[in-house]
Write an enzyme that holds these catalytic residues in place. Structure first.
Site, mmCIF file in Angstrom:
data_model
loop_
_atom_site.group_PDB
_atom_site.id
_atom_site.type_symbol
_atom_site.label_atom_id
_atom_site.label_comp_id
_atom_site.label_asym_id
_atom_site.label_seq_id
_atom_site.Cartn_x
_atom_site.Cartn_y
_atom_site.Cartn_z
ATOM 1 N N HIS A 74 0.847 -1.198 0.000
ATOM 2 C CA HIS A 74 0.000 0.000 0.000
ATOM 3 C C HIS A 74 0.881 1.245 0.000
ATOM 4 O O HIS A 74 2.111 1.142 -0.056
ATOM 5 C CB HIS A 74 -0.981 -0.016 1.180
ATOM 6 C CG HIS A 74 -0.334 -0.129 2.531
ATOM 7 N ND1 HIS A 74 0.476 0.864 3.056
ATOM 8 C CD2 HIS A 74 -0.364 -1.112 3.468
ATOM 9 C CE1 HIS A 74 0.894 0.505 4.255
ATOM 10 N NE2 HIS A 74 0.414 -0.703 4.521
ATOM 11 N N HIS B 52 4.124 1.465 2.135
ATOM 12 C CA HIS B 52 5.342 0.813 1.619
ATOM 13 C C HIS B 52 5.934 1.634 0.478
ATOM 14 O O HIS B 52 7.140 1.837 0.389
ATOM 15 C CB HIS B 52 5.032 -0.597 1.094
ATOM 16 C CG HIS B 52 4.330 -1.478 2.091
ATOM 17 N ND1 HIS B 52 3.072 -1.979 1.861
ATOM 18 C CD2 HIS B 52 4.689 -1.911 3.314
ATOM 19 C CE1 HIS B 52 2.688 -2.703 2.904
ATOM 20 N NE2 HIS B 52 3.648 -2.680 3.805
ATOM 21 N N CYS C 287 2.518 -10.693 19.662
ATOM 22 C CA CYS C 287 1.612 -10.297 18.567
ATOM 23 C C CYS C 287 2.005 -11.067 17.307
ATOM 24 O O CYS C 287 3.101 -10.876 16.780
ATOM 25 C CB CYS C 287 1.686 -8.798 18.280
ATOM 26 S SG CYS C 287 0.762 -8.357 16.787
ATOM 27 N N CYS D 290 2.934 -8.755 14.308
ATOM 28 C CA CYS D 290 4.270 -8.138 14.388
ATOM 29 C C CYS D 290 5.348 -9.212 14.403
ATOM 30 O O CYS D 290 6.516 -8.918 14.202
ATOM 31 C CB CYS D 290 4.445 -7.324 15.663
ATOM 32 S SG CYS D 290 3.384 -5.906 15.798
ATOM 33 N N CYS E 87 -2.122 -5.214 20.941
ATOM 34 C CA CYS E 87 -0.974 -4.708 20.197
ATOM 35 C C CYS E 87 -1.192 -3.228 19.880
ATOM 36 O O CYS E 87 -2.254 -2.868 19.370
ATOM 37 C CB CYS E 87 -0.823 -5.504 18.900
ATOM 38 S SG CYS E 87 0.366 -4.755 17.765
ATOM 39 N N HIS F 247 -1.556 -3.101 15.840
ATOM 40 C CA HIS F 247 -2.630 -3.811 15.140
ATOM 41 C C HIS F 247 -3.952 -3.856 15.893
ATOM 42 O O HIS F 247 -4.952 -4.327 15.357
ATOM 43 C CB HIS F 247 -2.168 -5.237 14.797
ATOM 44 C CG HIS F 247 -1.010 -5.254 13.857
ATOM 45 N ND1 HIS F 247 0.290 -5.431 14.287
ATOM 46 C CD2 HIS F 247 -0.953 -5.060 12.518
ATOM 47 C CE1 HIS F 247 1.094 -5.368 13.231
ATOM 48 N NE2 HIS F 247 0.368 -5.136 12.160
ATOM 49 N N LYS G 282 -2.853 5.348 11.150
ATOM 50 C CA LYS G 282 -1.804 4.797 10.305
ATOM 51 C C LYS G 282 -2.446 3.920 9.231
ATOM 52 O O LYS G 282 -3.355 3.166 9.500
ATOM 53 C CB LYS G 282 -0.868 3.929 11.151
ATOM 54 C CG LYS G 282 0.280 3.377 10.321
ATOM 55 C CD LYS G 282 0.975 2.208 10.994
ATOM 56 C CE LYS G 282 1.935 1.553 10.017
ATOM 57 N NZ LYS G 282 2.325 0.214 10.404
ATOM 58 N N LYS H 233 -2.847 -2.483 5.873
ATOM 59 C CA LYS H 233 -3.783 -3.407 5.255
ATOM 60 C C LYS H 233 -4.848 -3.810 6.248
ATOM 61 O O LYS H 233 -6.032 -3.827 5.959
ATOM 62 C CB LYS H 233 -3.009 -4.638 4.760
ATOM 63 C CG LYS H 233 -3.851 -5.681 4.065
ATOM 64 C CD LYS H 233 -4.258 -5.213 2.666
ATOM 65 C CE LYS H 233 -5.381 -6.017 2.038
ATOM 66 N NZ LYS H 233 -5.306 -7.445 2.159
HETATM 67 N N1 MSP Z 1 9.370 -6.982 7.487
HETATM 68 C C1 MSP Z 1 9.502 -5.934 8.420
HETATM 69 C C2 MSP Z 1 10.766 -5.123 8.178
HETATM 70 C C3 MSP Z 1 12.030 -5.901 8.198
HETATM 71 S S1 MSP Z 1 13.390 -4.906 7.784
HETATM 72 C C4 MSP Z 1 14.708 -5.835 8.121
HETATM 73 C C5 MSP Z 1 8.303 -5.019 8.319
HETATM 74 N N2 MSP Z 1 7.618 -5.072 7.163
HETATM 75 S S2 MSP Z 1 6.321 -4.189 6.815
HETATM 76 O O1 MSP Z 1 5.811 -4.720 5.577
HETATM 77 O O2 MSP Z 1 5.433 -4.131 7.907
HETATM 78 O O3 MSP Z 1 6.866 -2.784 6.467
HETATM 79 C C6 MSP Z 1 7.096 -1.851 7.470
HETATM 80 C C7 MSP Z 1 7.606 -0.593 6.833
HETATM 81 O O4 MSP Z 1 6.703 -0.139 5.814
HETATM 82 C C8 MSP Z 1 7.677 0.573 7.810
HETATM 83 O O5 MSP Z 1 8.861 0.588 8.568
HETATM 84 C C9 MSP Z 1 7.603 1.735 6.861
HETATM 85 O O6 MSP Z 1 8.849 1.898 6.260
HETATM 86 C C10 MSP Z 1 6.606 1.259 5.829
HETATM 87 N N3 MSP Z 1 5.237 1.608 6.199
HETATM 88 C C11 MSP Z 1 4.196 0.765 6.382
HETATM 89 N N4 MSP Z 1 3.081 1.511 6.646
HETATM 90 C C12 MSP Z 1 3.398 2.818 6.641
HETATM 91 C C13 MSP Z 1 2.679 4.023 6.783
HETATM 92 N N5 MSP Z 1 1.391 4.073 7.029
HETATM 93 N N6 MSP Z 1 3.373 5.178 6.650
HETATM 94 C C14 MSP Z 1 4.699 5.202 6.354
HETATM 95 N N7 MSP Z 1 5.392 4.085 6.219
HETATM 96 C C15 MSP Z 1 4.796 2.885 6.413
HETATM 97 O O7 MSP Z 1 8.048 -4.281 9.248
#
Ligand code: MSP
Length: 502
Positions: free
Chosen positions: A13, A16, A121, A124, A139, A142, A291, A294
């Site tokens: 989304h 990311h 969680c 997480c 959590c 979440h 925030k 998904k």
């Molecule tokens: N897989 C772990 C990260 C491992 S790194 C060695 C993870 N993945 S995640 O798919 O949840 O992605 C998290 C990252 O996505 C956040 O740290 C951020 O960079 C980005 N974001 C996810 N949602 C976000 C927002 N709503 N706003 C900004 N960034 C966001 O955690």
């Protein structure tokens, strides 16, 4: 330059896309400086969240990962990411490298067997401390109920690294940026570090611990190592570790600070490997105050925005709307307002007017003239200031600066000088200077904006008869006149309000 590797249990989304875009802007900027740059992104495929979703769908986890990774790769392509490699933690080369690294920690006595108990969680894939838990036992990210878990597994001696981590933070005030996140990491360390469990007994979907194959590595240990393992196999037949390690910048969201700012440097110290130079921590994009994620279902679809407005408009909006490092709200209305005002009117119109006037008054050749003094002051030192801001990952501040001192200044210049009047009155010398100033200003601005909007700026530069993207070239007055300009379709065509909803 790295992004976090994203979990493949969900669809990508805008959150990311945001991190990937920001990392890409920095990577492109570093290439403009002539730095030897390696930009890494990818997916985090092991662990409980992926195993859970796969089980619910009745398919093997690898199949789920293979299916979902496609969407993350596509997201990268659609947002214009220029990554040099895409790592999947299910790559066998990654697994083997994780095993070598962790076996080494085990042999060095940094890992020991123990029993873990705590609130967990599954989304997480992390145990939560009492301080983190909200609403009884939920959590904080979440909003789902946590479960109390207990199991025999292996522990990493994080507590042994308390002193060395404190030293690291004392010696390197720019290890974590911005400052408030640095302070957060320091206060976490100062509270006292406990050893952390680094394997899981119940899970099968992961990298097996080589000394005890009944366990797989806890997904975070496996995931963090991606930054290091990728270099060993990204380039077939060549190990890039020496060339690119330590990483200069890990770009991450604030949700995963603790892992990156505490556990990761400790793991590297334990192995005698250099720690990364900087961690850049950004905030969350919010929609209606929450925030985006998904699981919350409040998602602005980046694919839709790109389809209607183009990649560069999305990149610009993400970097401009929310001050990089802070949390901030995004909305379709906010997007359309900036698209029309800033991109279509301020930058797009400036480009079309300038090209049209050069075509009309000077037969399509940029006049050879003096750089107008009225503009030189505003452009003086601009490149250096943009550089300084990007050194600190102040992506929004750098963009604002380019806009205020470049784009908006050039628009005012057109109004002040009224080239159409100069033409009517036959003031040729002055008109030459003004047109040269506009072409040159647009060139500089476009080189500086290039990392943010690679495609649009390249098109405009080509229309101005320019192709040098090097940052060193972005000095006002550096390109002499004489270039032949070409016609250019509107950079940001008008879009009817509400088009995203269609
Ligand atoms: N897989 C772990 C990260 C491992 S790194 C060695 C993870 N993945 S995640 O798919 O949840 O992605 C998290 C990252 O996505 C956040 O740290 C951020 O960079 C980005 N974001 C996810 N949602 C976000 C927002 N709503 N706003 C900004 N960034 C966001 O955690």
């Amino acid at each position: 330059m790295t992004t976090p590797i994203y979990y493949v249990n969900a669809q990508p989304h805008l959150g990311h896309a945001y991190t990937t875009i920001a990392a890409d802007v920095l990577a492109r900027h570093m290439r403009q400086r002539g730095e030897d740059t390696f930009f890494l992104t990818g997916t985090d495929e092991h662990g409980e969240p992926v195993a859970d979703v796969a089980e619910r769908e009745g398919i093997p986890p690898r199949e789920l990962a293979d299916r979902n990774v496609v969407h993350f790769k596509e997201m990268g392509e659609k947002v214009g990411a220029s990554n040099d490699f895409f790592i999947r933690t299910s790559d066998p080369e990654h697994g083997a490298a994780v095993q070598r690294f962790m076996q080494d920690l085990y042999d060095r006595g940094c890992i020991y067997p123990g029993t873990y108990e705590g609130w967990y969680c599954p989304r997480c894939a992390d145990f939560k401390t009492e301080q983190e838990i909200v609403d009884g036992n939920k959590c904080p990210i979440h909003h789902i109920e946590l479960t109390w878990e207990k199991e025999d597994n292996y522990f990493f001696r994080l507590s042994d690294f308390q002193g060395r981590l404190e030293e690291l933070y004392a010696e390197r005030p720019d290890f974590v940026l911005p400052r408030e996140r640095f302070n957060e990491a320091v206060s976490f360390i100062k509270q006292g570090l406990e050893d952390v469990s680094c394997t899981r007994a119940r899970l099968r979907w992961g990298v097996p611990a080589p000394w005890d194959e009944s366990q797989v590595f806890y997904v975070w240990f496996d995931a963090l190592l991606n930054y290091y393992t990728a270099l060993t196999y990204a380039q077939p037949g060549e190990d890039l570790t020496e060339r690119y390690w330590p990483a200069d910048f890990h770009l991450i969201g604030k949700d995963i600070l603790k892992f990156h700012a505490v556990i990761w440097p400790a793991m590297l110290m334990a192995a005698g490997v250099e720690v990364p130079r900087h961690l850049f921590i950004h905030g969350f994009l919010l929609m209606q105050g929450e925030k985006m994620s998904k699981s919350l279902g409040n998602v602005l679809d980046p694919f839709k925005v790109i389809e209607v407005f183009g990649t560069d408009a999305l990149r610009y909006y993400c970097m401009r709307e929310v001050s990089f490092g802070q949390d901030g709200s995004v909305s379709t209305e906010g997007f359309e307002a900036r698209y029309n005002t800033e991109l279509a009117n301020e930058y797009g119109n400036l480009a079309s007017r300038t090209l049209a006037m050069i075509a009309r008054y000077r037969d399509g050749a940029v006049p050879r003239a003096q750089a107008p003094a009225a503009l030189a002051g505003d452009f003086d030192g601009l490149v250096g200031e943009v550089r300084d801001r990007l050194d600190r990952a102040e992506l929004t501040a750098a963009l604002e600066l380019i806009w205020a001192r470049g784009v908006r200044r050039l628009n005012r210049f057109v109004e002040e000088q009224a080239p159409w009047t100069l033409a009517k009155e036959g003031k040729d010398e002055q008109l030459d200077e003004v047109l040269y100033g506009l072409a040159e200003g647009l060139r500089v601005v476009s080189v500086l904006l290039h990392p943010y909007m690679p495609d649009t700026t390249a098109r405009l530069l080509a229309a101005l008869g320019q192709s040098d993207l090097a940052l060193d070239a972005a000095t006002f007055g550096a390109a002499p006149g004489g270039a032949t300009v070409a016609k250019l379709a509107p950079l940001f065509p008008k879009v009817e309000p509400g088009a995203q909803a269609a």
